[in-house]
Design an enzyme around this catalytic site. Structure first.
Site, PDB file in Angstrom:
ATOM      1  N   GLU A  56     -16.662  55.788  29.227  1.00 17.34           N
ATOM      2  CA  GLU A  56     -15.254  55.415  28.634  1.00 17.34           C
ATOM      3  C   GLU A  56     -14.236  55.355  29.682  1.00 17.34           C
ATOM      4  OE1 GLU A  56     -16.080  59.472  26.828  1.00 17.34           O
ATOM      5  OE2 GLU A  56     -17.253  57.857  27.770  1.00 17.34           O
ATOM      6  N   ALA A 158     -54.546  57.465  25.568  1.00 15.76           N
ATOM      7  CA  ALA A 158     -55.403  56.148  25.521  1.00 15.76           C
ATOM      8  C   ALA A 158     -56.856  56.347  25.023  1.00 15.76           C
ATOM      9  CB  ALA A 158     -55.374  55.173  26.612  1.00 15.76           C
ATOM     10  N   SER A 172     -62.743  56.304  32.809  1.00 14.41           N
ATOM     11  CA  SER A 172     -61.768  55.733  31.825  1.00 14.41           C
ATOM     12  C   SER A 172     -60.994  54.805  32.420  1.00 14.41           C
ATOM     13  CB  SER A 172     -60.707  56.885  31.449  1.00 14.41           C
ATOM     14  OG  SER A 172     -60.224  57.571  32.709  1.00 14.41           O
ATOM     15  N   GLU A 299     -49.507  63.688  29.425  1.00 15.83           N
ATOM     16  CA  GLU A 299     -50.600  62.734  29.266  1.00 15.83           C
ATOM     17  C   GLU A 299     -52.098  63.419  29.423  1.00 15.83           C
ATOM     18  OE1 GLU A 299     -50.299  59.702  32.088  1.00 15.83           O
ATOM     19  OE2 GLU A 299     -48.388  59.007  31.624  1.00 15.83           O
TER      20      GLU A 299
END
Length: 367
Positions: A56, A158, A172, A299
């Site tokens: 603002e 995942a 992975s 994670e």
């Protein structure tokens, strides 16, 4: 007070400005502002980072004398206290605004309803509740942190269709598509830090960085839970301090000598209580909150994901599902532990959204 279709449209514009700083303002909220006079936009702005001018005030500076008799559209109630910047409500009350359309009240107990009250006391007509649901989603981390003083926790994983995070040999890369990995990087960029367990670090030797070409450098924390201080001083995580502060949580009984070596590499070692051989995750979050870390992306690995879920510390999840079966009893699954004995006790998501990236299915939801 009546809100019009024009109010909604201009508030949408204010939110589009606020979105420009997503992930950059912590521990402050993302805020956008638009000032309109006689159907003409005379000022606009958004809060870019903590310590910088609020939205603002930037809009007022652009509007100048045109702010007198104008209408302000603001995505969050103006502050009333001194922090790194002066109280915005006091400034707004002196420029002769005719009307202020404010999306929602600031949940900060120091500010809640006081900013609106200050404007009303100055004779400004105030309308609230315009697109309030947008503020709830845009500033979900701030909304929790400013009240509880602990970070907003997003869990990301995942997995394959059978729930495996890697093969039995621990491989992975890459389980999900390039598009999914890009989204994962954007999720990192929106957080204050990333948290993993020591097994993930020992297995993958990650840097835990944000790998986006347009990523604006900011305050970033790489958090490792390591009860026995097994993190090697030669880990990639410790090679470049400019990639983010490393916080290592450990127990009170771990080696002082190991702690000293890690601190010499630039890490901060934080000792917290243990319960049944595991670090207290509640204590971890409290310590992060003390450091003004308002959001964290968890994670993994599986043990950490499971503990966060079992202890009901997760606010939001992103599960990336790859359309393949891996199998294998020894292949790590997303969640471990004993699980629940009854389906009625299972953790259930709310406000679920699903979408596809390439061939991957992404599930986003809240607890």
């Amino acid at each position: 007070m009546i809100k019009s279709a024009l109010d909604v449209s201009l508030m949408e514009m204010a939110y589009s400005l606020a979105e420009k700083a997503r992930g950059q303002t912590s521990p402050n909220p993302c805020v956008g502002a638009v000032i309109v006079k006689q159907d003409k936009i005379v000022g606009w702005g958004y809060h870019q980072a903590a310590g910088k001018p609020h939205a603002e005030i930037i809009a007022l500076e652009r509007a100048g004398k045109e702010a007198q008799g104008a209408t302000l559209y603001l995505t969050l109630e103006p502050c009333v206290h001194w922090g790194k910047t002066p109280p915005c409500a006091d400034r707004l009350a002196t420029v002769g605004l005719k009307r202020a359309v404010i999306s929602t009240y600031d949940p900060n107990p120091v500010v809640y309803r006081k900013g609106v009250a200050r404007l009303k006391a100055a004779g400004v007509e105030v309308v609230t509740g315009v697109l309030a649901e947008k503020q709830a989603r845009l500033n979900e981390a701030y909304n929790k942190y400013i009240v509880s003083q602990v970070p907003y926790v997003t869990l990301k994983a995942a997995v394959s269709l059978d729930g495996k995070m890697a093969t039995s040999a621990g491989r992975s890369r890459w389980l999900t598509s390039a598009e999914s990995r890009q989204l994962a990087q954007r999720l990192r960029a929106e957080q204050d830090g990333i948290m993993v367990g020591i097994k993930t670090v020992l297995t993958d030797d990650p840097r835990l960085t944000v790998r986006l070409e347009n990523f604006v450098k900011k305050r970033w924390f790489r958090i490792v839970l390591d009860s026995s201080l097994c993190l090697p001083p030669a880990a990639r995580l410790l090679k470049n301090p400019d990639e983010g502060k490393v916080l290592i949580f450990t127990g009170y009984k771990s080696s002082n000598e190991k702690a000293k070596r890690l601190e010499e590499r630039g890490a901060e070692v934080i000792r917290i209580p243990e319960k049944k051989g595991y670090l207290s995750l509640a204590a971890v979050l409290q310590e992060l909150g003390k450091r003004e870390i308002a959001s964290v992306l968890v994670e993994g690995g599986p043990r950490l994901l499971t503990s966060c879920l079992e202890q009901k510390l997760v606010d939001k999840v992103f599960i990336f599902i790859s359309p393949q079966f891996i199998g294998g009893e020894k292949a790590p699954t997303m969640f471990e532990g004993q699980g629940v004995s009854r389906l009625s006790r299972a953790a259930r998501l709310k406000s679920i959204r699903t979408f596809r990236l390439n061939n991957d299915l992404i599930v986003e939801g809240y607890f």
